[in-house]
Design a protein around this motif. Structure first.
Motif, PDB file in Angstrom:
ATOM      1  N   LEU A 462     -16.589  -8.335  40.367  1.00  0.00           N
ATOM      2  CA  LEU A 462     -17.693  -7.869  41.197  1.00  0.00           C
ATOM      3  C   LEU A 462     -18.789  -8.916  41.348  1.00  0.00           C
ATOM      4  CD1 LEU A 462     -18.027  -4.196  39.898  1.00  0.00           C
ATOM      5  CD2 LEU A 462     -16.837  -5.034  41.930  1.00  0.00           C
ATOM      6  N   THR A 463     -18.778  -9.938  40.497  1.00  0.00           N
ATOM      7  CA  THR A 463     -19.766 -11.016  40.620  1.00  0.00           C
ATOM      8  C   THR A 463     -19.106 -12.293  41.112  1.00  0.00           C
ATOM      9  OG1 THR A 463     -19.510 -11.496  38.258  1.00  0.00           O
ATOM     10  CG2 THR A 463     -21.325 -10.051  38.891  1.00  0.00           C
ATOM     11  N   GLY A 464     -18.049 -12.725  40.419  1.00  0.00           N
ATOM     12  CA  GLY A 464     -17.234 -13.839  40.912  1.00  0.00           C
ATOM     13  C   GLY A 464     -17.903 -15.198  40.873  1.00  0.00           C
ATOM     14  N   TYR A 465     -18.861 -15.398  39.938  1.00  0.00           N
ATOM     15  CA  TYR A 465     -19.473 -16.722  39.822  1.00  0.00           C
ATOM     16  C   TYR A 465     -18.624 -17.637  38.937  1.00  0.00           C
ATOM     17  CZ  TYR A 465     -23.552 -14.569  41.924  1.00  0.00           C
ATOM     18  OH  TYR A 465     -24.399 -13.918  42.785  1.00  0.00           O
ATOM     19  N   LEU A 466     -17.959 -17.052  37.951  1.00  0.00           N
ATOM     20  CA  LEU A 466     -17.062 -17.786  37.066  1.00  0.00           C
ATOM     21  C   LEU A 466     -15.697 -17.101  37.073  1.00  0.00           C
ATOM     22  CD1 LEU A 466     -19.382 -18.308  33.936  1.00  0.00           C
ATOM     23  CD2 LEU A 466     -19.024 -19.895  35.836  1.00  0.00           C
ATOM     24  N   GLY A 467     -14.688 -17.829  36.598  1.00  0.00           N
ATOM     25  CA  GLY A 467     -13.380 -17.247  36.368  1.00  0.00           C
ATOM     26  C   GLY A 467     -13.091 -17.222  34.883  1.00  0.00           C
ATOM     27  N   ARG A 468     -12.171 -16.372  34.475  1.00  0.00           N
ATOM     28  CA  ARG A 468     -11.877 -16.206  33.046  1.00  0.00           C
ATOM     29  C   ARG A 468     -10.384 -16.212  32.802  1.00  0.00           C
ATOM     30  NH1 ARG A 468     -12.192 -10.439  30.123  1.00  0.00           N
ATOM     31  NH2 ARG A 468     -11.697 -11.012  27.980  1.00  0.00           N
ATOM     32  N   GLU A 469      -9.970 -16.988  31.805  1.00  0.00           N
ATOM     33  CA  GLU A 469      -8.601 -16.953  31.289  1.00  0.00           C
ATOM     34  C   GLU A 469      -8.659 -16.212  29.959  1.00  0.00           C
ATOM     35  OE1 GLU A 469      -7.586 -21.049  30.952  1.00  0.00           O
ATOM     36  OE2 GLU A 469      -7.649 -21.428  33.105  1.00  0.00           O
ATOM     37  N   LYS A 470      -8.160 -14.994  29.943  1.00  0.00           N
ATOM     38  CA  LYS A 470      -8.301 -14.139  28.768  1.00  0.00           C
ATOM     39  C   LYS A 470      -7.479 -14.648  27.604  1.00  0.00           C
ATOM     40  CE  LYS A 470      -8.318  -9.282  27.402  1.00  0.00           C
ATOM     41  NZ  LYS A 470      -8.049  -7.892  27.828  1.00  0.00           N
ATOM     42  N   SER A 472      -6.596 -14.334  23.140  1.00  0.00           N
ATOM     43  CA  SER A 472      -6.175 -13.287  22.201  1.00  0.00           C
ATOM     44  C   SER A 472      -7.369 -12.568  21.581  1.00  0.00           C
ATOM     45  CB  SER A 472      -5.306 -13.896  21.093  1.00  0.00           C
ATOM     46  OG  SER A 472      -6.016 -14.951  20.428  1.00  0.00           O
ATOM     47  N   ASP A 473      -8.525 -13.233  21.533  1.00  0.00           N
ATOM     48  CA  ASP A 473      -9.772 -12.606  21.097  1.00  0.00           C
ATOM     49  C   ASP A 473     -10.910 -13.246  21.875  1.00  0.00           C
ATOM     50  OD1 ASP A 473     -10.441 -15.097  19.879  1.00  0.00           O
ATOM     51  OD2 ASP A 473      -9.435 -14.494  18.039  1.00  0.00           O
ATOM     52  N   TRP A 474     -12.128 -12.787  21.654  1.00  0.00           N
ATOM     53  CA  TRP A 474     -13.243 -13.237  22.493  1.00  0.00           C
ATOM     54  C   TRP A 474     -13.516 -14.723  22.341  1.00  0.00           C
ATOM     55  CZ3 TRP A 474     -17.958 -15.156  20.738  1.00  0.00           C
ATOM     56  CH2 TRP A 474     -18.263 -14.975  19.392  1.00  0.00           C
ATOM     57  N   ARG A 475     -13.254 -15.284  21.167  1.00  0.00           N
ATOM     58  CA  ARG A 475     -13.512 -16.718  20.979  1.00  0.00           C
ATOM     59  C   ARG A 475     -12.492 -17.599  21.683  1.00  0.00           C
ATOM     60  NH1 ARG A 475     -17.413 -18.601  17.718  1.00  0.00           N
ATOM     61  NH2 ARG A 475     -18.414 -17.154  16.272  1.00  0.00           N
ATOM     62  N   SER A 476     -11.328 -17.045  21.986  1.00  0.00           N
ATOM     63  CA  SER A 476     -10.295 -17.857  22.653  1.00  0.00           C
ATOM     64  C   SER A 476     -10.300 -17.682  24.170  1.00  0.00           C
ATOM     65  CB  SER A 476      -8.911 -17.526  22.085  1.00  0.00           C
ATOM     66  OG  SER A 476      -8.607 -16.158  22.284  1.00  0.00           O
ATOM     67  N   ASP A 477     -11.202 -16.844  24.702  1.00  0.00           N
ATOM     68  CA  ASP A 477     -11.371 -16.770  26.159  1.00  0.00           C
ATOM     69  C   ASP A 477     -11.804 -18.135  26.687  1.00  0.00           C
ATOM     70  OD1 ASP A 477     -10.764 -14.104  26.261  1.00  0.00           O
ATOM     71  OD2 ASP A 477     -12.832 -13.402  26.438  1.00  0.00           O
ATOM     72  N   ARG A 478     -11.331 -18.459  27.894  1.00  0.00           N
ATOM     73  CA  ARG A 478     -11.751 -19.708  28.539  1.00  0.00           C
ATOM     74  C   ARG A 478     -12.310 -19.385  29.931  1.00  0.00           C
ATOM     75  NH1 ARG A 478     -10.278 -24.159  25.824  1.00  0.00           N
ATOM     76  NH2 ARG A 478     -10.522 -25.509  27.630  1.00  0.00           N
ATOM     77  N   PHE A 479     -13.298 -20.177  30.338  1.00  0.00           N
ATOM     78  CA  PHE A 479     -14.014 -19.894  31.580  1.00  0.00           C
ATOM     79  C   PHE A 479     -14.020 -21.118  32.481  1.00  0.00           C
ATOM     80  CE2 PHE A 479     -15.592 -17.137  28.263  1.00  0.00           C
ATOM     81  CZ  PHE A 479     -15.611 -15.900  28.879  1.00  0.00           C
ATOM     82  N   TYR A 480     -14.046 -20.858  33.797  1.00  0.00           N
ATOM     83  CA  TYR A 480     -14.104 -21.951  34.771  1.00  0.00           C
ATOM     84  C   TYR A 480     -15.064 -21.578  35.889  1.00  0.00           C
ATOM     85  CZ  TYR A 480     -10.452 -18.996  36.907  1.00  0.00           C
ATOM     86  OH  TYR A 480      -9.752 -17.942  37.423  1.00  0.00           O
ATOM     87  N   TYR A 481     -15.524 -22.583  36.591  1.00  0.00           N
ATOM     88  CA  TYR A 481     -16.558 -22.421  37.624  1.00  0.00           C
ATOM     89  C   TYR A 481     -15.945 -21.984  38.955  1.00  0.00           C
ATOM     90  CZ  TYR A 481     -19.802 -23.907  41.272  1.00  0.00           C
ATOM     91  OH  TYR A 481     -20.592 -23.973  42.391  1.00  0.00           O
ATOM     92  N   LEU A 482     -16.633 -21.069  39.660  1.00  0.00           N
ATOM     93  CA  LEU A 482     -16.225 -20.670  40.999  1.00  0.00           C
ATOM     94  C   LEU A 482     -17.306 -20.952  42.050  1.00  0.00           C
ATOM     95  CD1 LEU A 482     -14.382 -17.284  40.345  1.00  0.00           C
ATOM     96  CD2 LEU A 482     -13.359 -19.482  40.921  1.00  0.00           C
ATOM     97  N   ARG A 483     -18.533 -20.464  41.820  1.00  0.00           N
ATOM     98  CA  ARG A 483     -19.584 -20.670  42.814  1.00  0.00           C
ATOM     99  C   ARG A 483     -20.957 -20.590  42.158  1.00  0.00           C
ATOM    100  NH1 ARG A 483     -21.568 -15.594  45.362  1.00  0.00           N
ATOM    101  NH2 ARG A 483     -20.654 -13.827  44.229  1.00  0.00           N
ATOM    102  N   ASP A 484     -21.957 -21.140  42.832  1.00  0.00           N
ATOM    103  CA  ASP A 484     -23.329 -21.167  42.328  1.00  0.00           C
ATOM    104  C   ASP A 484     -24.016 -19.824  42.513  1.00  0.00           C
ATOM    105  OD1 ASP A 484     -23.425 -23.803  41.417  1.00  0.00           O
ATOM    106  OD2 ASP A 484     -23.892 -24.580  43.416  1.00  0.00           O
ATOM    107  N   LEU A 485     -25.075 -19.633  41.740  1.00  0.00           N
ATOM    108  CA  LEU A 485     -26.013 -18.530  41.950  1.00  0.00           C
ATOM    109  C   LEU A 485     -27.353 -19.173  42.341  1.00  0.00           C
ATOM    110  CD1 LEU A 485     -27.108 -15.662  41.833  1.00  0.00           C
ATOM    111  CD2 LEU A 485     -27.316 -15.882  39.346  1.00  0.00           C
ATOM    112  N   PRO A 486     -27.584 -19.375  43.635  1.00  0.00           N
ATOM    113  CA  PRO A 486     -28.816 -20.062  44.069  1.00  0.00           C
ATOM    114  C   PRO A 486     -30.038 -19.201  43.792  1.00  0.00           C
ATOM    115  CG  PRO A 486     -27.609 -19.237  45.967  1.00  0.00           C
ATOM    116  CD  PRO A 486     -26.730 -18.984  44.764  1.00  0.00           C
ATOM    117  N   LEU A 487     -31.123 -19.851  43.414  1.00  0.00           N
ATOM    118  CA  LEU A 487     -32.377 -19.151  43.126  1.00  0.00           C
ATOM    119  C   LEU A 487     -33.301 -19.263  44.318  1.00  0.00           C
ATOM    120  CD1 LEU A 487     -32.937 -20.353  39.455  1.00  0.00           C
ATOM    121  CD2 LEU A 487     -32.082 -18.147  40.212  1.00  0.00           C
TER     122      LEU A 487
END
Length: 487
Positions: A462-470, A472-487
């Motif tokens: 619903l936000t889609g600013y980052l992507g997530r590779e799930k 086995s636990d929260w510490r092993s989640d990995r994240f990648y960039y999708l788009r900016d949140l301009p201020l």
């Protein structure tokens, strides 16, 4: 500013192909010859394809409407040269390559590639980095130039610079790698959706914003888009003005009409914020101005003019009790909206009967925040700030808190983007990102798990600013960039 340089040659391409390059839909072109990497040239639009196939056979279905529109808009007398290109790579392909995958990554159908191979044995696939020209160049159309499709022609008085690339360095490198490795598109359904709303985006601002967001997500546009003001939200600028209006300021309207105008825009404001405003209450003589039933009940009195008059609280209680009943009135939040400071007796009554008073400008600031960041206003949380008396300072605190949370999330998105770019990796874990956070001049301290919770929020569909590779636990989640949140 990058230095200007001369572009003495131009590559002639079909106008739909150039439109796709300028829109960022593709980074590929089909010249008739091998292009030297590093070569710079203008791109010259022609209103014809290779004539090997019909336009319906040549272009993919999701690009076909854009191709047809681009051809219709060609001026037969004047040619507009809008962009220049730098060749980053040129491949020579044959029928052993998976032409169906190549088709999915470009704008052409597999039949187009097969027809080119049949005619000239090979496909020259040029990877072009596109830049907008500092100034559009108009040249007289030459009907004899049509045979130059896919070839170079001489041009004069065209200067280019690298100030305005269509795609950022990161996005172009990503698209180039995908095309080189012939990786299938990640989101073909979104490409179909974007194609379907293209015609709507011309006339409907909401569709235009969705169109822009999808293009950024797909990597067809640069990382940042300047959000254009929505003409449908221009009314927001009038909230405080209508609250301040009095018969002295607008002699053409009566006090009654000024009050009605303010009630209407207050109703529109509360609905925009997410309240359900019941239509049965519309003010007028002896009427209750506004009643919101969800997400919690609010009884509201609107007062246009320079001051909030005495006995306003008594009027709210009387009308509220008469129309809603004693129990409903006492269990509802009670709100007075007006432009000025309340009188001493009004303020005393407000504290006694737990009535909140806000300025019209405060209402406008809440609506402005909602218009910029649709998810920024939490109405249940906002209820905690509806204390008795004048509460503009409390709502200012709420707005400041919401803006700080948005700035924090924008900072974390930029952190992920910069960390991945500098590291040369495609995703990162929360521990690495948390370590980088403290070297990034952070807006506030965060624990590792707190940062992980925000990363999860930003990678929600619903936000889609980052992507997530799930993991086995929260510490092993990995994240990648999708788009900016301009201020």
């Amino acid at each position: 500013m990058n230095q200007l340089f001369s572009l003495p040659t131009a590559l002639c391409l079909p106008v739909p192909d150039i439109e796709a390059l300028i829109q960022g839909r593709t980074i590929a072109a089909l010249p008739r010859m091998f292009l030297r990497p590093g070569q710079r040239f203008a791109i010259y639009p022609l209103d014809t394809s290779t004539n090997l196939l019909s336009i319906e056979q040549y272009y993919r279905a999701n690009f076909l409407p854009i191709a047809q529109t681009a051809i219709k808009q060609v001026n037969s007398e004047t040619i507009s040269i809008k962009a220049w290109a730098k060749c980053e790579l040129c491949q020579i392909l044959d029928k052993t390559k998976p032409l169906d995958v190549l088709s999915q990554l470009t704008i052409w159908r597999p039949e187009a590639f097969e027809a080119i191979i049949q005619k000239q044995q090979n496909i020259f696939l040029a990877y072009l980095r596109i830049y907008d020209l500092p100034k559009i160049c108009q040249v007289t159309a030459n009907p004899n130039i049509q045979e130059k499709i896919g070839k170079f022609v001489s041009v004069s008085n065209i200067s280019g610079s690298e100030d305005k690339p269509v795609l950022s360095d990161r996005i172009f490198a990503q698209r180039k790698r995908q095309l080189e490795k012939l990786e299938s598109p990640l989101h073909p359904e979104l490409e179909e959706l974007q194609s379907a709303i293209t015609s709507l985006s011309i006339s409907q601002p909401a569709a235009k914003q969705l169109d822009d967001d999808i293009k950024v997500f797909l990597g067809w546009s640069s990382d940042k888009l300047i959000k254009q003001p929505d003409p449908d939200l221009a009314w927001i600028n009038d909230i405080a003005k209508l609250g301040d209006r009095s018969i002295e300021k607008d002699e053409k309207k009566s006090n009654y009409q000024a009050g009605t105008d303010f009630e209407n825009i207050a109703r529109q404001s509360l609905e925009f914020l997410g309240f359900k405003v019941e239509s049965a209450f519309k003010g007028g003589a002896g009427g209750l101005d506004l009643f919101c039933s969800k997400p919690y009940p609010i009884v509201c009195e609107c007062k246009a003019g320079k001051l909030i008059p005495s006995r306003t609280v008594e009027e709210l209680l009387k009308l509220g009790g008469m129309h809603l009943g004693k129990t409903q009135l006492l269990t509802s939040a009670k709100l007075v909206i007006g432009p000025g400071n309340p009188s001493t007796d009004t303020l005393k009554a407000a504290k006694e009967w737990e009535v909140s008073i806000i300025n019209a400008m405060t209402l406008q600031k809440l609506v402005e925040l909602k218009s910029k960041y649709p998810g920024a206003i939490n109405l249940v949380e906002l209820k905690q700030y509806l204390e008795p008396g004048q509460i503009d300072y409390k709502l200012d605190e709420y707005i400041d808190k919401a803006e700080k949370e948005i700035k924090l999330r924008s900072h974390i998105i930029q952190l992920v983007k910069n960390y991945l770019q500098n590291s040369g990796i495609e995703s990162a874990g929360v521990d690495s990102l948390h370590g980088a956070y403290f070297g990034s001049n952070p807006p506030q301290p965060l624990k590792t798990q707190e940062m992980h919770e925000i990363l999860i929020e930003l990678s929600s569909p619903l936000t889609g600013y980052l992507g997530r590779e799930k993991g086995s636990d929260w510490r092993s989640d990995r994240f990648y960039y999708l788009r900016d949140l301009p201020l």
